[in-house]
Design a protein around this motif. Structure first.
Motif, PDB file in Angstrom:
ATOM      1  N   GLY A 157     111.896  -8.213  24.563  1.00 34.59           N
ATOM      2  CA  GLY A 157     111.083  -7.081  24.999  1.00 34.59           C
ATOM      3  C   GLY A 157     109.651  -7.517  25.231  1.00 34.59           C
ATOM      4  N   HIS A 158     109.075  -7.113  26.323  1.00 29.67           N
ATOM      5  CA  HIS A 158     107.665  -7.401  26.595  1.00 29.67           C
ATOM      6  C   HIS A 158     106.857  -6.146  26.322  1.00 29.67           C
ATOM      7  CE1 HIS A 158     108.390 -11.031  29.480  1.00 29.67           C
ATOM      8  NE2 HIS A 158     108.768 -11.258  28.237  1.00 29.67           N
ATOM      9  N   ARG A 159     105.679  -6.339  25.779  1.00 34.69           N
ATOM     10  CA  ARG A 159     104.830  -5.218  25.408  1.00 34.69           C
ATOM     11  C   ARG A 159     104.054  -4.706  26.618  1.00 34.69           C
ATOM     12  NH1 ARG A 159     101.607  -5.527  20.024  1.00 34.69           N
ATOM     13  NH2 ARG A 159     103.631  -4.870  19.318  1.00 34.69           N
ATOM     14  N   ILE A 160     104.021  -3.398  26.767  1.00 36.88           N
ATOM     15  CA  ILE A 160     103.214  -2.746  27.808  1.00 36.88           C
ATOM     16  C   ILE A 160     102.143  -1.947  27.100  1.00 36.88           C
ATOM     17  CG2 ILE A 160     103.204  -0.979  29.600  1.00 36.88           C
ATOM     18  CD1 ILE A 160     105.987  -1.809  30.322  1.00 36.88           C
ATOM     19  N   ARG A 161     100.909  -2.141  27.514  1.00 37.90           N
ATOM     20  CA  ARG A 161      99.792  -1.402  26.918  1.00 37.90           C
ATOM     21  C   ARG A 161      99.331  -0.326  27.901  1.00 37.90           C
ATOM     22  NH1 ARG A 161      98.948  -6.715  25.873  1.00 37.90           N
ATOM     23  NH2 ARG A 161      97.495  -6.916  27.589  1.00 37.90           N
ATOM     24  N   LYS A 162      99.459   0.933  27.488  1.00 31.76           N
ATOM     25  CA  LYS A 162      98.992   2.044  28.315  1.00 31.76           C
ATOM     26  C   LYS A 162      97.632   2.458  27.764  1.00 31.76           C
ATOM     27  CE  LYS A 162     103.532   3.591  29.596  1.00 31.76           C
ATOM     28  NZ  LYS A 162     104.364   4.742  29.881  1.00 31.76           N
ATOM     29  N   ARG A 163      96.591   2.106  28.496  1.00 37.91           N
ATOM     30  CA  ARG A 163      95.226   2.295  28.002  1.00 37.91           C
ATOM     31  C   ARG A 163      94.695   3.684  28.338  1.00 37.91           C
ATOM     32  NH1 ARG A 163      93.551  -2.950  26.715  1.00 37.91           N
ATOM     33  NH2 ARG A 163      94.767  -4.550  27.772  1.00 37.91           N
ATOM     34  N   SER A 164      93.701   4.105  27.560  1.00 39.37           N
ATOM     35  CA  SER A 164      93.018   5.365  27.835  1.00 39.37           C
ATOM     36  C   SER A 164      91.512   5.126  27.742  1.00 39.37           C
ATOM     37  CB  SER A 164      93.464   6.460  26.868  1.00 39.37           C
ATOM     38  OG  SER A 164      93.045   6.158  25.569  1.00 39.37           O
ATOM     39  N   SER A 165      90.726   6.100  28.202  1.00 41.78           N
ATOM     40  CA  SER A 165      89.274   5.954  28.274  1.00 41.78           C
ATOM     41  C   SER A 165      88.564   7.118  27.613  1.00 41.78           C
ATOM     42  CB  SER A 165      88.803   5.906  29.726  1.00 41.78           C
ATOM     43  OG  SER A 165      89.568   5.046  30.473  1.00 41.78           O
ATOM     44  N   ASN A 166      87.358   6.850  27.164  1.00 36.04           N
ATOM     45  CA  ASN A 166      86.444   7.877  26.683  1.00 36.04           C
ATOM     46  C   ASN A 166      85.183   7.795  27.546  1.00 36.04           C
ATOM     47  OD1 ASN A 166      88.246   8.359  24.608  1.00 36.04           O
ATOM     48  ND2 ASN A 166      87.168   7.036  23.177  1.00 36.04           N
ATOM     49  N   VAL A 167      84.693   8.940  28.030  1.00 36.69           N
ATOM     50  CA  VAL A 167      83.510   8.969  28.898  1.00 36.69           C
ATOM     51  C   VAL A 167      82.457   9.873  28.271  1.00 36.69           C
ATOM     52  CG1 VAL A 167      82.657   9.458  31.215  1.00 36.69           C
ATOM     53  CG2 VAL A 167      85.008   8.748  30.905  1.00 36.69           C
ATOM     54  N   VAL A 168      81.189   9.402  28.275  1.00 33.68           N
ATOM     55  CA  VAL A 168      80.059  10.204  27.810  1.00 33.68           C
ATOM     56  C   VAL A 168      79.021  10.207  28.922  1.00 33.68           C
ATOM     57  CG1 VAL A 168      78.284  10.489  26.049  1.00 33.68           C
ATOM     58  CG2 VAL A 168      80.476   9.492  25.436  1.00 33.68           C
ATOM     59  N   VAL A 169      78.525  11.401  29.270  1.00 28.99           N
ATOM     60  CA  VAL A 169      77.547  11.549  30.351  1.00 28.99           C
ATOM     61  C   VAL A 169      76.300  12.234  29.808  1.00 28.99           C
ATOM     62  CG1 VAL A 169      77.138  12.445  32.658  1.00 28.99           C
ATOM     63  CG2 VAL A 169      79.432  11.879  31.969  1.00 28.99           C
ATOM     64  N   PHE A 170      75.136  11.751  30.202  1.00 30.42           N
ATOM     65  CA  PHE A 170      73.860  12.352  29.829  1.00 30.42           C
ATOM     66  C   PHE A 170      73.147  12.827  31.091  1.00 30.42           C
ATOM     67  CE2 PHE A 170      74.864   9.346  26.511  1.00 30.42           C
ATOM     68  CZ  PHE A 170      74.640  10.083  25.380  1.00 30.42           C
ATOM     69  N   LEU A 171      72.684  14.064  31.056  1.00 31.61           N
ATOM     70  CA  LEU A 171      72.010  14.689  32.191  1.00 31.61           C
ATOM     71  C   LEU A 171      70.552  14.892  31.825  1.00 31.61           C
ATOM     72  CD1 LEU A 171      72.714  16.004  34.976  1.00 31.61           C
ATOM     73  CD2 LEU A 171      72.809  18.152  33.757  1.00 31.61           C
ATOM     74  N   GLU A 172      69.651  14.594  32.747  1.00 30.59           N
ATOM     75  CA  GLU A 172      68.221  14.753  32.473  1.00 30.59           C
ATOM     76  C   GLU A 172      67.523  15.342  33.679  1.00 30.59           C
ATOM     77  OE1 GLU A 172      65.191  11.396  31.987  1.00 30.59           O
ATOM     78  OE2 GLU A 172      65.820  11.846  29.941  1.00 30.59           O
ATOM     79  N   LYS A 173      66.415  16.022  33.414  1.00 31.13           N
ATOM     80  CA  LYS A 173      65.614  16.591  34.483  1.00 31.13           C
ATOM     81  C   LYS A 173      64.592  15.570  34.941  1.00 31.13           C
ATOM     82  CE  LYS A 173      63.277  20.868  35.527  1.00 31.13           C
ATOM     83  NZ  LYS A 173      62.888  22.174  35.019  1.00 31.13           N
ATOM     84  N   LYS A 174      64.459  15.410  36.252  1.00 30.84           N
ATOM     85  CA  LYS A 174      63.462  14.472  36.775  1.00 30.84           C
ATOM     86  C   LYS A 174      62.072  14.996  36.500  1.00 30.84           C
ATOM     87  CE  LYS A 174      65.774  11.883  40.275  1.00 30.84           C
ATOM     88  NZ  LYS A 174      65.951  11.559  41.645  1.00 30.84           N
ATOM     89  N   LYS A 175      61.195  14.085  36.125  1.00 29.39           N
ATOM     90  CA  LYS A 175      59.813  14.462  35.859  1.00 29.39           C
ATOM     91  C   LYS A 175      59.071  14.592  37.180  1.00 29.39           C
ATOM     92  CE  LYS A 175      59.943  12.097  31.513  1.00 29.39           C
ATOM     93  NZ  LYS A 175      60.838  10.976  31.403  1.00 29.39           N
ATOM     94  N   GLU A 176      58.344  15.687  37.317  1.00 28.69           N
ATOM     95  CA  GLU A 176      57.565  15.895  38.525  1.00 28.69           C
ATOM     96  C   GLU A 176      56.241  15.151  38.410  1.00 28.69           C
ATOM     97  OE1 GLU A 176      57.864  19.826  37.734  1.00 28.69           O
ATOM     98  OE2 GLU A 176      59.934  19.861  38.399  1.00 28.69           O
ATOM     99  N   ILE A 177      55.893  14.448  39.480  1.00 24.46           N
ATOM    100  CA  ILE A 177      54.663  13.645  39.465  1.00 24.46           C
ATOM    101  C   ILE A 177      53.540  14.449  40.064  1.00 24.46           C
ATOM    102  CG2 ILE A 177      53.601  11.528  40.271  1.00 24.46           C
ATOM    103  CD1 ILE A 177      56.432  10.324  40.368  1.00 24.46           C
TER     104      ILE A 177
END
Length: 120
Positions: free
Chosen positions: A100-120
């Protein structure tokens, strides 16, 4: 004078796609305006992952509106987006001579950061 940091985050765990495939799509929207990122994900529908990322961005916008009570989303951009490896499901595939050969079924975790642009 205290500086206010306008940042919110959202995460998505256990997406059944490998982190390597996820990063291909994530690199398209990194450091982009939120509206531009949503457009990119709409037209990159060939990748199945874009559907999940689009839902994650809508969740991020919802978090922003809850936190800051603002409906103006014109100067929001994705400050940082991180893709990490999640749990791996290990399966066996039968091959000749009773092995038997091993199969790895991978999964992911995602983190997103949102920011407001600074007005110049």
């Amino acid at each position: 004078m205290k500086q206010q940091i306008n940042t919110v985050s959202a995460s998505l765990n256990g997406i059944r796609s490998s982190p390597r495939k996820m990063r291909l799509v994530v690199d398209l929207i990194r450091n982009k305006n939120i509206q531009k990122a949503l457009e990119i994900l709409t037209y990159s529908s060939k990748k199945r992952i874009s559907f999940y990322l689009k839902k994650l961005l809508f969740s991020l916008l919802s978090n922003w509106k809850k936190e800051y009570d603002e409906s103006n989303v014109t100067n929001l951009y994705i400050k940082k987006i991180i893709v990490n490896q999640g749990k791996t499901l290990k399966r066996l595939r039968p091959v000749p001579q009773g092995r038997g050969h091993r199969i790895r079924k991978r999964s992911s975790n995602v983190v997103v950061f949102l920011e407001k642009k600074k007005e110049i």
